[in-house]
Design an enzyme around this catalytic site. Sequence first.
Site, PDB file in Angstrom:
ATOM      1  CD  GLU A 297      -0.874   1.420   3.274  1.00 41.27           C
ATOM      2  OE1 GLU A 297      -1.263   2.401   2.607  1.00 41.27           O
ATOM      3  OE2 GLU A 297      -0.943   1.372   4.519  1.00 41.27           O
TER       4      GLU A 297
ATOM      5  CG  HIS B 208      -2.509   4.459   5.659  1.00 41.73           C
ATOM      6  ND1 HIS B 208      -2.952   3.310   5.050  1.00 41.73           N
ATOM      7  CD2 HIS B 208      -3.619   5.160   5.994  1.00 41.73           C
ATOM      8  CE1 HIS B 208      -4.276   3.328   4.989  1.00 41.73           C
ATOM      9  NE2 HIS B 208      -4.711   4.427   5.560  1.00 41.73           N
TER      10      HIS B 208
END
Lengths: 557, 557
Positions: A195, A370
């Site tokens: 990601e 993240h």
Amino acid sequence: MSKQENTLSIFALGGLNEIGKNMYAIQYEDDIIIIDCGNKFPDESLLGIDLIIPDMSYLQENKEKVRALIVTHGHEDHIGGIPFFLKKLNVPVFATRFTLGLIELKLREHKILRESELKEITSASELTFGKVSVDFFKVTHSIPDCLGMVFRTPEGNVVHTGDFKFDYTPAKNEHADIHKLAEIGKEGVLLLLSESTNAERPGATPSEQMVGEHVDEAFMKAQQKVILSTFASNVSRVQQVVDAARKTNRKLALLGRSMVNVVEVAMERGYLQVPEGMIIDQNQINDLPPERVAILCTGSQGEPMAALSRLSTGNFRGVEVLPGDTVILAAGPIPGNERNVTRIVDNLFTIGANVIYGSGSSSGMHVSGHGYQEDLKLMLTLMKPKYFIPIHGEMRMLQKHRLLAESIGVEEGNTFIINNGDVVDIKSGIARHTRKVTAGNTYVDGVGVGDVGDIVLRDRKQLSEDGMLIVVLTMSKSEKKLVTSPDTISRGFVYMRESEELLKDVNKLIEKTVNEVPESNKNEWGVIKQHVKKSIGQYLFSHTRKKPMILPIIIEI
Amino acid sequence: MSKQENTLSIFALGGLNEIGKNMYAIQYEDDIIIIDCGNKFPDESLLGIDLIIPDMSYLQENKEKVRALIVTHGHEDHIGGIPFFLKKLNVPVFATRFTLGLIELKLREHKILRESELKEITSASELTFGKVSVDFFKVTHSIPDCLGMVFRTPEGNVVHTGDFKFDYTPAKNEHADIHKLAEIGKEGVLLLLSESTNAERPGATPSEQMVGEHVDEAFMKAQQKVILSTFASNVSRVQQVVDAARKTNRKLALLGRSMVNVVEVAMERGYLQVPEGMIIDQNQINDLPPERVAILCTGSQGEPMAALSRLSTGNFRGVEVLPGDTVILAAGPIPGNERNVTRIVDNLFTIGANVIYGSGSSSGMHVSGHGYQEDLKLMLTLMKPKYFIPIHGEMRMLQKHRLLAESIGVEEGNTFIINNGDVVDIKSGIARHTRKVTAGNTYVDGVGVGDVGDIVLRDRKQLSEDGMLIVVLTMSKSEKKLVTSPDTISRGFVYMRESEELLKDVNKLIEKTVNEVPESNKNEWGVIKQHVKKSIGQYLFSHTRKKPMILPIIIEI
């Protein structure tokens, strides 16, 4: 897509060149495995659209090959499309216990819980579909029970990271399984899908531990009510709020439907420990002294109908923010939501609240879920993949992620920056991007899925900017002429009251236009409509610089 | 407002609790002096609105008292409302040479340049209006020739800072006159009005010098074309680009109307030094080798019609961004523009350009023109005002600025956080906020000023989200019943093609509804319309979850 013998194929139906609606697929010969099925929220240009989900027509056309939907974690951009998916495909859904809890909430809402086949997995599970087997590893993110996965295929191993960061001191026991990651890397990784959300951010993601310390401090300083808004699904942050409330001897009220629902799932399934009797109903808030109350609420993204927004404008029945109350926004605004969030902060300041907010981690009340660049580089270093597809990000993030991969040794040319629908085929160890499958956006508007398209949106845009003018012409069928003066009705254009003169002139012009249509064309109402549209359109534009939608309606009598 | 004897009054008609449309007023007895007259760009909720300007009705009602409009600098949020102001009030406009150049461009566009009374001032000017005299001091901002001002009134001195930062190494000779500021402070300041844009940011604004160094570096590294986008009015940054182009032996093309216009004004008036022959026409770009070309263009805010956006999508006739070109975004996105900007960055990456961008000063290609907390504290320290009104900012910024003022010694209670229209009256040395004048937003839509109001906007919103359904009923006057089946036309609602069934059912329901209206009510078309609206509205909502605007039209025959 016909059967590709001995070929491993990878593609996305959502999540590339966008943030949202993640949906990836791995196909080996006649077996397709889906990873995640998310939704995305529309931006302002998509007028009136409620939700966007991936176009799943490729999967519908290949129904009989789709073996499983495996879900990495329970965020909307990974599970929000599942009800729509299951209405079209009868496929088992594999997810961890907490993720399943959130999926069940959704399926119940869509009234398809009972007929759905949900299968609980853990990071120790192993699944097999045809010639592909799958096993899992834990990752840290901003929601409990997140997985990454390894697909063991005849071509080699494919790793999908899920959403992740590395946090060596997470709030709960949500460590990434770094030893297993090392093993996988050692075994050899043919292809990594990782990601890219924070690929633009240098450094490493700060630890969730920091947030806990700041929350504690704010609770201790507060003299009155404390109201904290965060994502309901960020259970470890919710746990930190519960802990701070306990330490400062406060009861805790939950405001907002998703907060109540998710906390219930988290408590039931053992992801959240709340002392007996701590949670109170919102009706009880005013019975307690303010320094004994904490409120946990939804709306950290500034959503106009959520609890925090309503609290900030005094529109939450029975609960009021008072001067001196402490309000904490413990979530970063997702790009595009900044204005809505600052509007709430401004309103809270106007009330006289002590507002703790700030973009990113500047207030200490939020850290991203993240990984930043150093986290991404650690993953790349552990995996040392031959091929790399950066996923979950917009173009600039994918590009930055490519540079990170090259910096740790992935060969130039071995990173594929692709679009939704682009297929990377791997055969005999060689990866190539040559073909495409159907991919795109499906709009959900009200209860309609896919019934709103570009034409409807274009109409809405015109209507929204300049409004419309309806022209009703009552025409005699036999004589081909106007029976009465034309009627005009406008909406969203200009104030009728202030524009009477203008509309009178328009009416005259309509009569003139209709009368001047050549006799030979008068049989065709379409021609008359065209003439009216054109002359009125030009007249209005030159007098108002606006281009309302002009709708001539002819009534034959 | 009747004459307030011996009273000094301060108020804003724009700029408080908002960023944009700055307009402040100082009144002593029968003399009103206006500072700035800006516009503001609408957010997405104001569908179709082009511009917002201050509601000036208070000034129109007190026309004979308005003595002057003094302009601090030439940014849109300080001059954008001037044409509309001058169309209503015949008042002289005072501004510096560069600012006047930009105002003239505007007045020419509105075709009122000739009749306007424009008066050039410098930081050494002195003006007198009734019992109030005004003198000036230079400040540094992100446009040349900026002023702050001191109003010397019988009650004491009022200082208005204009927009400012402190920069000890600005790109051109745009130093703030710190010695004069010190003198003013020493003399004594009754009231300070100071801008608050960056009151949330800790530290001091970085120097423009840093940008120059980064621009030079990027130009030197670039192997092909360099395309740099910034605000046209940031002349010192434009000068840095010119200098970098000179050092790297590049010709410079200007793209975008405002870039061409503003550079022309700046060159004519001596604010920008460009080597003879450096500027080329855009048609000549392709005649030169790419490493000899630099392009300066508009669109750094992601405006969809501006040069940079068109370049990024390949829609700029005759000029193309090629793989390997360097594109620099040398401006920070104004809140609300982030998505448009990142879309452009993504497009440029897709082309294969080397994109240098970044929020705030992270890329080194941009510094803010507004002072951070330490700059604001320096101004407060120099002025040591008795009273303080933070201006030019949203609520949270005004509140943070209040805290800064208190930290340097302004007494608690002596800061006024007020709204547009709130008046602070000072009499015998005591300031009080007691009354209000009319203030608000006037919308400019096309050529109409103020002809679009809340009802029109509400209609546009409904139309934009759910579209509309027009129902045409042809009714017999004598028999009070439908002559033919009803006709329905929808726009922006659902695809007709896919919703034929739905619309058939709607038609049936309309007939039924009309026929069931009680005989006694059939004389009133209004009642029939109400019944149709209600029953169709309910039907459509329950079947589609949408609420299109329903417009019944009755044709009597």
